[in-house]
Design a protein around this motif. Structure first.
Motif, short mmCIF file in Angstrom:
data_model
loop_
_atom_site.label_atom_id
_atom_site.label_comp_id
_atom_site.label_asym_id
_atom_site.label_seq_id
_atom_site.Cartn_x
_atom_site.Cartn_y
_atom_site.Cartn_z
N LYS A 60 -16.49 19.52 -5.56
CA LYS A 60 -17.36 20.18 -4.59
C LYS A 60 -17.67 21.59 -5.08
O LYS A 60 -16.80 22.26 -5.63
CB LYS A 60 -16.71 20.24 -3.21
CG LYS A 60 -17.65 20.75 -2.12
CD LYS A 60 -17.03 20.59 -0.74
CE LYS A 60 -18.03 20.97 0.34
NZ LYS A 60 -17.48 20.74 1.70
N THR A 61 -18.90 22.04 -4.88
CA THR A 61 -19.31 23.39 -5.26
C THR A 61 -19.43 24.25 -4.01
O THR A 61 -20.12 23.86 -3.05
CB THR A 61 -20.65 23.37 -6.01
OG1 THR A 61 -20.52 22.55 -7.17
CG2 THR A 61 -21.05 24.77 -6.43
N LEU A 62 -18.78 25.40 -4.01
CA LEU A 62 -18.83 26.32 -2.88
C LEU A 62 -19.73 27.51 -3.21
O LEU A 62 -19.78 27.98 -4.35
CB LEU A 62 -17.44 26.83 -2.53
CG LEU A 62 -16.42 25.83 -1.96
CD1 LEU A 62 -15.13 26.55 -1.62
CD2 LEU A 62 -16.96 25.13 -0.72
N ASP A 94 -8.77 20.07 -3.39
CA ASP A 94 -9.08 18.74 -3.91
C ASP A 94 -9.93 17.99 -2.89
O ASP A 94 -9.48 17.69 -1.79
CB ASP A 94 -7.77 17.98 -4.18
CG ASP A 94 -7.99 16.60 -4.76
OD1 ASP A 94 -9.16 16.23 -4.99
OD2 ASP A 94 -6.99 15.89 -5.00
N TYR A 95 -11.18 17.69 -3.28
CA TYR A 95 -12.10 16.97 -2.40
C TYR A 95 -12.26 15.51 -2.82
O TYR A 95 -13.30 14.90 -2.58
CB TYR A 95 -13.47 17.66 -2.39
CG TYR A 95 -13.48 18.96 -1.61
CD1 TYR A 95 -13.86 18.99 -0.27
CD2 TYR A 95 -13.10 20.15 -2.22
CE1 TYR A 95 -13.88 20.18 0.45
CE2 TYR A 95 -13.11 21.35 -1.51
CZ TYR A 95 -13.49 21.36 -0.18
OH TYR A 95 -13.50 22.54 0.53
N GLY A 96 -11.25 14.95 -3.46
CA GLY A 96 -11.31 13.55 -3.86
C GLY A 96 -12.07 13.35 -5.15
O GLY A 96 -12.52 14.31 -5.79
N THR A 97 -12.24 12.10 -5.56
CA THR A 97 -12.85 11.80 -6.85
C THR A 97 -14.20 11.08 -6.74
O THR A 97 -14.80 10.75 -7.75
CB THR A 97 -11.90 10.91 -7.68
OG1 THR A 97 -11.59 9.72 -6.94
CG2 THR A 97 -10.60 11.66 -8.00
N ASP A 98 -14.67 10.85 -5.51
CA ASP A 98 -15.94 10.14 -5.33
C ASP A 98 -17.07 11.15 -5.11
O ASP A 98 -17.18 11.75 -4.04
CB ASP A 98 -15.85 9.20 -4.13
CG ASP A 98 -17.11 8.33 -3.98
OD1 ASP A 98 -18.06 8.52 -4.77
OD2 ASP A 98 -17.13 7.49 -3.06
N ASN A 123 -20.06 10.63 -4.54
CA ASN A 123 -21.02 10.13 -3.56
C ASN A 123 -20.49 10.19 -2.13
O ASN A 123 -21.21 9.83 -1.18
CB ASN A 123 -21.41 8.69 -3.90
CG ASN A 123 -22.08 8.58 -5.25
OD1 ASN A 123 -22.96 9.37 -5.58
ND2 ASN A 123 -21.65 7.60 -6.04
N SER A 124 -19.24 10.59 -1.98
CA SER A 124 -18.64 10.68 -0.64
C SER A 124 -17.71 11.89 -0.60
O SER A 124 -16.49 11.75 -0.61
CB SER A 124 -17.88 9.38 -0.32
OG SER A 124 -17.29 9.46 0.96
N ILE A 125 -18.32 13.08 -0.56
CA ILE A 125 -17.54 14.33 -0.58
C ILE A 125 -17.23 14.74 0.86
O ILE A 125 -18.14 14.94 1.67
CB ILE A 125 -18.32 15.44 -1.29
CG1 ILE A 125 -18.67 15.01 -2.72
CG2 ILE A 125 -17.52 16.74 -1.30
CD1 ILE A 125 -19.57 15.98 -3.46
N PRO A 126 -15.95 14.84 1.22
CA PRO A 126 -15.60 15.21 2.59
C PRO A 126 -15.94 16.67 2.90
O PRO A 126 -16.09 17.50 2.00
CB PRO A 126 -14.08 14.98 2.62
CG PRO A 126 -13.64 15.15 1.21
CD PRO A 126 -14.77 14.64 0.36
N GLU A 127 -16.07 16.97 4.18
CA GLU A 127 -16.38 18.35 4.58
C GLU A 127 -15.20 19.27 4.30
O GLU A 127 -15.37 20.42 3.87
CB GLU A 127 -16.73 18.38 6.07
CG GLU A 127 -17.08 19.78 6.57
CD GLU A 127 -17.45 19.79 8.05
OE1 GLU A 127 -17.64 20.89 8.60
OE2 GLU A 127 -17.53 18.68 8.65
N HIS A 128 -13.99 18.76 4.54
CA HIS A 128 -12.78 19.55 4.32
C HIS A 128 -11.97 18.93 3.19
O HIS A 128 -12.01 17.72 2.97
CB HIS A 128 -11.94 19.61 5.60
CG HIS A 128 -12.67 20.19 6.77
ND1 HIS A 128 -12.99 21.53 6.87
CD2 HIS A 128 -13.17 19.60 7.91
CE1 HIS A 128 -13.63 21.76 7.99
NE2 HIS A 128 -13.76 20.60 8.65
N PRO A 129 -11.22 19.75 2.47
CA PRO A 129 -10.45 19.21 1.33
C PRO A 129 -9.37 18.23 1.75
O PRO A 129 -8.82 18.33 2.85
CB PRO A 129 -9.85 20.48 0.69
CG PRO A 129 -9.82 21.49 1.79
CD PRO A 129 -11.03 21.20 2.63
N ASN A 130 -9.08 17.29 0.87
CA ASN A 130 -8.00 16.34 1.12
C ASN A 130 -6.64 17.01 0.93
O ASN A 130 -5.66 16.65 1.60
CB ASN A 130 -8.09 15.15 0.16
CG ASN A 130 -9.36 14.36 0.36
OD1 ASN A 130 -9.91 14.33 1.46
ND2 ASN A 130 -9.83 13.71 -0.70
#
Length: 466
Positions: free
Chosen positions: A119-121, A156-160, A162-169
């Motif tokens: 994810k890019t902030l 860590d926002y996961g590895t997908d 195409n499905s980036i969560p709003e909050h980090p995992n």
């Protein structure tokens, strides 16, 4: 450093590169084994995660690993972690002040960075996250250009993608210790190498193989299918003396057609030695020679600390050995039998691996490692197809996918005992022997699949009336 000797209960976080996923843990384990340290992941361990938390190490162990690793980007002393920022805050506030204090006193300078995976902030969001860490008792001065200590908030926002969560995992915070050796991939790129061939090994994979083999300073490393010497380049970088053999006279002597675009013939100084000279490691070059890997040319002794190789698969390079299909080879007119070099014939993959394992059992020092590539046809692959030997213990078996139906396995084995008379024939009585004989048809299956795809494409082409 002595002032920090009382610091205890430390954990370390490795940020791993998100490529060559199957090779990462094997590389870290091998580099820890060089330090005689166990691989002890923390309770939150996930094999495919870009973050690896390790226990039971000291900072010097971590620095030594990072001085070699091409699979790890950075390493941190882990101060806190959690699934939310509130959990992270609780974890940080519970962290030992004894471990924090050497880096937070008023005479120190520091910087806090924010890293997000997948994810890019925006810059403003990064600043907001840094300001939210105000509960940490920093007393020093912020220095963005040249700080004494660097701290990092990692999310860590996961590895997908195409499905980036709003909050980090998951969230980590720690003190930066060292970066890995990813720069070696660029500085040793095959694109810029003096001498290359059709099958020159990628720089990153060459260094991974050297690390899997635990190559270290003053080792003697051998490649029986040396080609243009990519593996020798990687091993010499780590201070090992290197040598190799190959059945191809033109490759060993740097003659014949060039593999470069817009260059028909190889130049006068295109050879393996020139490659090592290019990287400043020519003094580690022992020699290379033309030799058939199926024939014994070495004295019976444990000579090598590591054997690292990429055997031919019959795709871009043929699998050949000296010999004749006839029972009796007739010498050429006017030549003695002793001086006649017979024609070459097919060298089946199962025979290549049998010879390679037997050679390694005889010529590796105790504890020495064999690292080699095993091509496989994926629809038929099972772990039982990996050749074994009574003197060699399987350490790791990592996959690099080549296509939907083919891959190659990076197999690492370690010598655990000296060979006995019947060990070289152990594969014959192994019930799995017929399984890894299946590798002999790899070339046919590889091209059969390509031909089917080409035929299907032609059918579509004709159906469209084009």
């Amino acid at each position: 450093m002595a002032a920090f000797g009382g610091r205890s209960c430390l954990k370390y976080l490795l940020h791993l590169a998100h490529d060559n996923l199957d090779f990462r843990l094997a590389e870290i384990k091998a580099l820890l084994a060089l330090r005689a340290k166990p691989f002890q992941p923390c309770e939150c361990f996930k094999e495919k995660s870009p973050f690896l938390c390790l226990d039971g190490l000291c900072e010097e162990d971590v620095r030594r690993v990072m001085a070699r690793s091409v699979c790890a980007k950075s390493a941190f002393e882990l101060w806190g972690q959690g699934q939310t920022h509130n959990e992270l805050k609780t974890s940080l506030l519970n962290y030992s002040s004894e471990n924090m204090s050497p880096y937070m006193h008023k005479d120190s300078t520091y910087r806090i960075s924010v890293y997000t995976f997948n994810k890019t902030l925006q810059f403003a969001d990064r600043i907001k996250k840094i300001n939210a860490l105000e509960y940490l008792p920093f007393e020093g001065t912020v220095s963005l250009k040249n700080p004494q200590h660097i701290f990092c908030l990692l999310e860590d926002y996961g590895t997908d993608p195409n499905s980036i969560p709003e909050h980090p995992n998951y969230i980590y915070f720690g003190r930066w210790i060292a970066d890995g050796q990813r720069e070696l991939i660029r500085s040793h790129s095959v694109k810029d190498r003096h001498f290359i061939g059709n099958t020159s090994m990628d720089a990153g994979l060459s260094f991974i193989m050297a690390n899997h083999a635990k190559v270290k300073e003053n080792d003697l490393v051998f490649d029986p299918f040396v080609g243009t010497g990519s593996l020798l380049v990687a091993c010499s970088h780590f201070g090992a003396y290197v040598c190799g053999t190959d059945i191809d006279y033109n490759t060993i002597h740097g003659k014949g057609r060039s593999s470069r675009k817009n260059q028909k013939w190889r130049g006068p100084d295109e050879n393996i030695r020139a490659n090592l000279r290019q990287y400043g490691t020519e003094k580690m070059y022992v020699d290379v020679m033309v030799s058939d890997a199926s024939k014994p040319v070495w004295r019976e002794a444990a000579l090598f600390d590591a054997i690292i190789t990429d055997p031919p698969y019959g795709i871009r390079e043929s699998t050949r050995r000296t010999g004749s299909h006839k029972d009796i080879t007739k010498p050429l007119d006017g030549m003695y039998v002793e001086s006649h070099v017979p024609v070459s014939r097919a060298y089946h993959l199962s025979d290549i691996f049998t010879d390679l394992l037997n050679f390694s059992a005889r010529h590796l020092v105790m504890g020495g490692r064999l690292v080699y590539w095993l091509p496989v046809y994926r629809p038929e692959y099972c772990d039982e197809m990996v050749p074994l030997h009574p003197c060699l213990q399987l350490i790791s078996n990592c996959e690099q996918t080549l296509s939907s139906h083919t891959s190659r396995r990076l197999v690492t084995m370690e010598k655990i005992k000296e060979p006995e008379d019947l060990d070289s024939l152990a594969h014959v009585s192994d019930p799995r022997f017929t399984l890894y004989q299946g590798h002999n048809a790899f070339r046919e299956k590889y091209f059969s699949r390509l031909n089917k795809r080409a035929s299907k494409d032609n059918t579509k082409y004709e159906a469209n009336g084009e």
